[in-house]
Design a protein around this motif. Sequence first.
Motif, short mmCIF file in Angstrom:
data_model
loop_
_atom_site.label_atom_id
_atom_site.label_comp_id
_atom_site.label_asym_id
_atom_site.label_seq_id
_atom_site.Cartn_x
_atom_site.Cartn_y
_atom_site.Cartn_z
N LEU A 97 -12.27 0.64 35.00
CA LEU A 97 -11.61 1.35 33.91
C LEU A 97 -12.63 2.16 33.10
CD1 LEU A 97 -8.83 0.07 31.57
CD2 LEU A 97 -10.92 0.98 30.57
N LEU A 98 -13.76 1.54 32.76
CA LEU A 98 -14.76 2.23 31.96
C LEU A 98 -15.38 3.40 32.71
CD1 LEU A 98 -16.52 -0.78 30.19
CD2 LEU A 98 -14.98 0.91 29.16
N THR A 99 -15.54 3.27 34.01
CA THR A 99 -16.08 4.37 34.81
C THR A 99 -15.14 5.58 34.76
OG1 THR A 99 -17.26 2.85 36.28
CG2 THR A 99 -16.82 5.07 37.12
N LEU A 100 -13.85 5.32 34.91
CA LEU A 100 -12.88 6.41 34.85
C LEU A 100 -12.84 7.02 33.45
CD1 LEU A 100 -9.97 4.79 36.89
CD2 LEU A 100 -11.55 6.58 37.67
N ARG A 101 -12.91 6.18 32.42
CA ARG A 101 -12.89 6.70 31.04
C ARG A 101 -14.13 7.54 30.77
NH1 ARG A 101 -11.64 2.31 26.77
NH2 ARG A 101 -9.61 2.59 27.80
N LEU A 102 -15.27 7.11 31.26
CA LEU A 102 -16.49 7.89 31.06
C LEU A 102 -16.40 9.23 31.78
CD1 LEU A 102 -19.31 8.00 29.86
CD2 LEU A 102 -20.17 6.80 31.90
N ALA A 103 -15.86 9.21 33.00
CA ALA A 103 -15.68 10.47 33.72
C ALA A 103 -14.75 11.40 32.96
CB ALA A 103 -15.12 10.18 35.11
N ASP A 104 -13.66 10.86 32.44
CA ASP A 104 -12.71 11.69 31.69
C ASP A 104 -13.34 12.23 30.41
OD1 ASP A 104 -10.31 12.91 31.18
OD2 ASP A 104 -9.37 11.14 30.31
N SER A 105 -14.18 11.42 29.77
CA SER A 105 -14.86 11.89 28.56
C SER A 105 -15.78 13.07 28.88
CB SER A 105 -15.66 10.75 27.94
OG SER A 105 -14.80 9.70 27.53
N TRP A 106 -16.45 13.02 30.03
CA TRP A 106 -17.29 14.15 30.44
C TRP A 106 -16.43 15.39 30.72
CZ3 TRP A 106 -22.00 14.95 29.39
CH2 TRP A 106 -22.95 13.91 29.37
N ALA A 107 -15.25 15.18 31.32
CA ALA A 107 -14.36 16.32 31.55
C ALA A 107 -13.93 16.94 30.23
CB ALA A 107 -13.13 15.86 32.35
N CYS A 108 -13.61 16.10 29.24
CA CYS A 108 -13.24 16.62 27.92
C CYS A 108 -14.41 17.33 27.25
CB CYS A 108 -12.76 15.48 27.03
SG CYS A 108 -11.18 14.75 27.51
N ALA A 109 -15.64 16.89 27.59
CA ALA A 109 -16.84 17.50 27.00
C ALA A 109 -17.24 18.78 27.70
CB ALA A 109 -17.99 16.49 27.03
N GLY A 110 -16.52 19.20 28.74
CA GLY A 110 -16.81 20.45 29.41
C GLY A 110 -17.78 20.34 30.56
N ASP A 111 -17.96 19.13 31.12
CA ASP A 111 -18.88 18.95 32.25
C ASP A 111 -18.13 18.31 33.41
OD1 ASP A 111 -20.91 18.40 34.01
OD2 ASP A 111 -22.33 17.76 32.48
N PRO A 112 -17.34 19.10 34.16
CA PRO A 112 -16.58 18.54 35.27
C PRO A 112 -17.46 17.99 36.39
CG PRO A 112 -16.51 20.93 35.32
CD PRO A 112 -17.14 20.56 34.02
N GLY A 113 -18.65 18.56 36.56
CA GLY A 113 -19.55 18.05 37.59
C GLY A 113 -19.93 16.60 37.34
N ALA A 114 -20.27 16.28 36.08
CA ALA A 114 -20.60 14.90 35.73
C ALA A 114 -19.39 14.00 35.91
CB ALA A 114 -21.10 14.82 34.29
N ALA A 115 -18.20 14.51 35.57
CA ALA A 115 -16.98 13.72 35.73
C ALA A 115 -16.74 13.37 37.19
CB ALA A 115 -15.79 14.49 35.16
N VAL A 116 -16.86 14.36 38.07
CA VAL A 116 -16.63 14.11 39.50
C VAL A 116 -17.69 13.17 40.06
CG1 VAL A 116 -16.64 15.19 41.78
CG2 VAL A 116 -15.40 16.27 39.88
#
Length: 468
Positions: free
Chosen positions: A398-417
């Motif tokens: 759960l935390l891994t997915l939330r962290l990825a989503d937070s990066w997507a919200c922060a404008g870094d889709p590469g880090a999210a993926v």
Amino acid sequence: METAQPVESWAEFGRRLRARRRQAGLTQSQLGVKVGYHHSLISRLEAGLREPPAGLAGRLDSVLGTGGELAAVVAAPRGTPYRPDRPPADPRLFAPVPGGGETALGLDLLDPVLWPSRLPAEGLACPLHGTVGCAVPDRAGTPGLLQGLTGPRDGFGGTTGSEPELLHALTAVLACLIRGALHRGASDGVTTVERLLRALVRWAEAVNSTGRLPYGQLRLAAQYAQVAGRLRMQRGQSGIGMAWFGHGLGWADAVDDVPARATLLSDVCALVRLDRDAGSTLAYAEAIGAVDPGRRWVATLSHLYRARGHALGHDVAECRRHITLARRAFARLGHRDLLEAPWLSGAEGEMRVESAIGGALRDLAAATGDRVTARRAVDATARSRARLPPPMRETGLLLTLRLADSWACAGDPGAAVALAAPVLDEAVSSRELMINAELRGLHGRLLGRWSEVPEVREYRERLPAAGI
């Protein structure tokens, strides 16, 4: 700490201590020598002028032969002294409960490595004696001990051990199942939890029918109901989970169990939040705080859930205010708070608090598009993930997915993926309601805002194979 006026629960303890001491034919000085305290302390205890030091109630019970009576007074919720003569509960509390079609109990599958030696264990105190430190029966003998309790469904089979022994055994079984099913992902722990819970409710009903409040049985039933509800959430079964939480709240209320009521309300609040209903989330969050505003751990939970509710409602100022209040209450947790809520202590406590804060900030960033808030969500979730105990695999996912989503919200889709891709197959196969919600949010943001980014295109190509 002493007070000029007797606190009601301490006064009750003092009255019972004085009566039991006199029955034993001991002076205050003689009793003090036997338990290792000065007679002046015994005098103040009997006058209701102070709370018994940790562990003393158990020693007094042992010396005076009171069968755990004094420890039970200490363990009873504050403001509601334990009284064996309390009237029975409303019979409607024993109405039909979820589940049925009994299967083999499966206690022989309990891992001996996970079996506790004493209570409290996994945050479960003895339902009769609280945190004084009760021994539990041997694991190998527990199935036989519980055999009568788990008899045919068409009648209560009776019991083969004393009431405290059976309650100790059932609490130890639940602690073992929590370690296996909730922390290590063992399969189908819900079957055993619910089978034992239905037997426990039948036992409570049998005790209640004699005119005696089934105090210990109902306190333990509330704990079992909470675990059953959480395990149903892991299966993606929100309706049955909510039903168990509702039953647990009824049983906790019947015996004035404040800690159980606060934690059960927090689970109900979590389920409501998954429907993204800000008003209902806030209503339940406020109900948590109203359980007992003087308990700092209760205040911490209430502020965390209020922060998440305000985030859903796009209220930036109130969300941030409750995050600040939650951190302040958490930093001031005392010894009694951590006895009642040990899961808020140490690294695990920091993990839980930062996880909730990270979730609130991510929700706020998703609603407002504020990338500064999103980076704060990244920081809080990363701190939470760094403090994660290794056995808690589902929480780690759960935390891994939330962290990825937070990066997507922060404008870094590469880090999210980069974060989400390695756990995608595991996340997709999970039925856990909160993991499913995190996954849906992440996919919506990646595919809705960053679909033309090469890393996201590659990620999207994996989705059909994952069954999405």
